[in-house]
Design a protein around this motif. Structure first.
Motif, mmCIF file in Angstrom:
data_model
loop_
_atom_site.group_PDB
_atom_site.id
_atom_site.type_symbol
_atom_site.label_atom_id
_atom_site.label_comp_id
_atom_site.label_asym_id
_atom_site.label_seq_id
_atom_site.Cartn_x
_atom_site.Cartn_y
_atom_site.Cartn_z
ATOM 1 N N ARG A 1 0.831 -1.203 0.000
ATOM 2 C CA ARG A 1 0.000 0.000 0.000
ATOM 3 C C ARG A 1 0.868 1.257 0.000
ATOM 4 O O ARG A 1 0.599 2.215 -0.748
ATOM 5 N N SER A 2 1.920 1.264 0.808
ATOM 6 C CA SER A 2 2.812 2.427 0.884
ATOM 7 C C SER A 2 3.495 2.675 -0.455
ATOM 8 O O SER A 2 3.631 3.829 -0.886
ATOM 9 N N ALA A 3 3.920 1.595 -1.115
ATOM 10 C CA ALA A 3 4.569 1.731 -2.419
ATOM 11 C C ALA A 3 3.605 2.318 -3.447
ATOM 12 O O ALA A 3 3.979 3.185 -4.248
ATOM 13 N N ALA B 1 3.042 5.957 -2.706
ATOM 14 C CA ALA B 1 4.229 6.735 -3.081
ATOM 15 C C ALA B 1 4.240 7.033 -4.571
ATOM 16 O O ALA B 1 4.810 8.031 -5.029
ATOM 17 N N GLN B 2 3.554 6.173 -5.348
ATOM 18 C CA GLN B 2 3.464 6.381 -6.792
ATOM 19 C C GLN B 2 2.227 7.202 -7.171
ATOM 20 O O GLN B 2 1.949 7.387 -8.357
ATOM 21 N N GLY B 3 1.483 7.668 -6.161
ATOM 22 C CA GLY B 3 0.355 8.555 -6.425
ATOM 23 C C GLY B 3 -1.013 7.934 -6.318
ATOM 24 O O GLY B 3 -2.018 8.547 -6.691
ATOM 25 N N MET B 4 -1.117 6.704 -5.822
ATOM 26 C CA MET B 4 -2.425 6.064 -5.708
ATOM 27 C C MET B 4 -3.334 6.829 -4.754
ATOM 28 O O MET B 4 -2.914 7.250 -3.676
ATOM 29 N N ASN B 5 -4.588 7.013 -5.177
ATOM 30 C CA ASN B 5 -5.600 7.605 -4.310
ATOM 31 C C ASN B 5 -6.945 6.941 -4.611
ATOM 32 O O ASN B 5 -6.997 5.955 -5.359
ATOM 33 N N LYS B 6 -8.021 7.492 -4.065
ATOM 34 C CA LYS B 6 -9.340 6.881 -4.213
ATOM 35 C C LYS B 6 -9.833 6.842 -5.665
ATOM 36 O O LYS B 6 -10.756 6.099 -5.994
#
Length: 203
Positions: free
Chosen positions: A14-16, A19-24
């Motif tokens: 999840r953190s990775a 860090a790459q810009g994942m959001n809802k």
């Protein structure tokens, strides 16, 4: 990480992604080798993004077919290739039918056993098999061969086979961070950050 029912791996994954810009609103595509733990980790981020598309990686399908092809009689190679062709086009049920037809023509029990393992692998991962040909034509991701090559460069050359180093898990992790930074061409900036931290501690 080995005994906490994948909680550590879920958090790191999840953190990775974040860090790459994942959001809802992010649509995440996960390529995996078909292992059950990979599937569960992939879907562990479902509540933190728009949706997760799980795809059985074509690189691993190709490797499976290559490794199992040695037991197929020469006169049946076309039938074997047709199974792979159907999978490439996302025709899973047709591929499994062709598999049954192929096994019915083979008398060698050891060969049947090996091919049955491949059959089970495909059947267990039906939900992750897509039309790889269509995705390739559309310029969409369908294989992790680049990632596999990176893993080999960063990790396996130092940790596997004759080059295996007997480091602790922490030591191996630290060396990997350095190698990843160098290969990503970010070493200069990363080292500046480290220097700033060290200077503050020294002060």
């Amino acid at each position: 990480a080995k005994s906490d029912t994948q909680q550590t791996m879920n958090v790191l994954f999840r953190s990775a992604c974040e860090a790459q810009g994942m959001n809802k609103n992010t649509e995440v595509i996960c390529l995996a080798d078909g292992a059950e733990n990979c599937r569960s980790i992939a879907y562990s981020i479902s509540n933190y993004c728009k949706n997760v598309t799980y795809i059985l990686d074509w690189f691993h399908i190709g490797m499976k077919f290559k490794n199992h092809g040695s037991v197929v009689p020469e006169e049946q190679t076309k039938s074997y290739d047709s199974i792979k062709w159907n999978l490439w086009h996302g025709n899973v049920d047709k591929a499994l039918e062709r598999f049954d037809e192929l096994k019915a023509t083979i008398e060698d029990k050891a060969a049947i056993t090996k091919l049955s393992k491949l059959y089970t692998y495909i059947e267990n991962n039906k939900d992750g098999i897509v039309n790889y040909g269509a995705r390739k034509s559309a310029g969409l991701v369908f294989t992790s061969n680049l990632a596999e090559s990176t893993v080999n460069t960063l990790i396996n050359q130092r940790q596997k086979g004759k080059q295996k180093m007997q480091w602790t898990r922490d030591g191996a992790h630290n060396i990997l961070q350095i190698r990843a930074s160098i290969h990503s061409n970010s070493w200069k900036n990363d080292w500046i950050k480290v220097e700033n931290i060290l200077y503050k501690l020294a002060a």
